[in-house]
Design a protein around this motif. Structure first.
Motif: not given
Ligand SMILES: *Cc1c(COP(=O)(O)O)cnc(C)c1O
Length: 249
Positions: A214-222, A175-189
């Motif tokens: 298994s990663m990505g929810m409504t806010e960040d699935y793209v 589950i990625a941190p919400q609200g900070d796109e670069s932190a989200t991407r870093r988590t998935f990567n």
């Protein structure tokens, strides 16, 4: 794989709306795949149904959705019994005293985050003679509020699993941190990098195969699709009008 068939016409307004939301999600999955040269066949969308009732689940089934996720054992049990032809994923925190309601019932357990949970699942799966598929939840971002093992603990869990005949580890979840796109991407990567680093170690091992992410929810699935997700866990974006999602309520 995206197997759901979408019907935009017919049915009540709610069916049309769930089907339309689903179609819009699949469309952006296809577009995200195209941007990074992936096949949309690699991506499965799970409808997280924890906030809706059986009527909406029935409508989703009518709209062609067949994978659902629950984060509470009681609801997993109830709903799997109510809709036994659908696939039910368990995505919540695992309490070992509830393990009997999960093993053999969940298509895939996404959220194994301790040796204790892994061992309890293994014991129960042996008892009822099934092979339970599961993912290990990793706390990639290191946020204290998140469940999941550290990368070091992950290796210990995977090594332990090589001895278990009644479990099949299919990949990793985060589950990625919400609200900070670069932190989200870093988590998935980060999750994908861990998978790529550890996968060769278990090549040929029947109980560990790290295919699924298994990663990505409504806010960040793209973002998740762009970073290699194979399973998306989507709740609000499917059930509710996407234009209402900015509303903090
Ligand atoms: C609720 C939940 C989701 C879905 O979240 P949305 O933001 O509603 O898409 C995904 N994964 C887990 C683990 C959840 O608990």
């Amino acid at each position: 794989m995206i197997t759901s068939r979408i019907s935009l016409n017919g049915g009540s307004r709610t069916i049309a709306s769930i089907a339309q939301n689903h179609a819009a999600i699949l469309e952006s999955v296809v577009a995200a795949c195209a941007r990074v040269d992936r096949s949309p066949e690699e991506v499965t969308v799970i409808a997280v149904s924890k906030t809706v009732g059986p009527a909406q689940i029935a409508e989703a089934v009518a709209a062609g959705i067949h994978d659902f996720g629950e984060n509470r054992t009681s609801l997993l049990k109830q709903r799997q019994e109510l809709f036994p032809s659908e696939s039910w994923h368990f995505i919540g925190r695992i309490q070992t005293n509830k393990i009997r309601d999960i093993v053999g019932r969940a298509t895939l357990v996404h959220s194994v985050a301790s040796q204790r949970a892994l061992q309890a699942i293994s014991v129960r799966a042996r008892e009822i003679d099934v092979v339970q598929k599961l993912l290990i939840e990793v706390n990639v971002s290191g946020e204290a509020s998140k469940d999941g093992v550290t990368p070091e603990q992950l290796l210990e869990l995977l090594d332990l699993a090589t001895q278990m005949k009644h479990i099949a580890i299919c990949g990793l979840m985060t589950i990625a941190p919400q609200g900070d796109e670069s932190a989200t991407r870093r988590t998935f990567n980060g999750l994908r990098t861990l998978r790529d680093r550890y996968a060769p170690r278990y090549e040929g091992c029947p109980s560990v195969n790290l295919c699924e992410l298994s990663m990505g929810m409504t806010e960040d699935y793209v973002l998740a699709v762009e970073e290699g997700a194979t399973i998306l866990r989507i709740g609000r974006g499917l059930w509710f009008d996407p234009t209402l999602l900015d509303d903090p309520a």
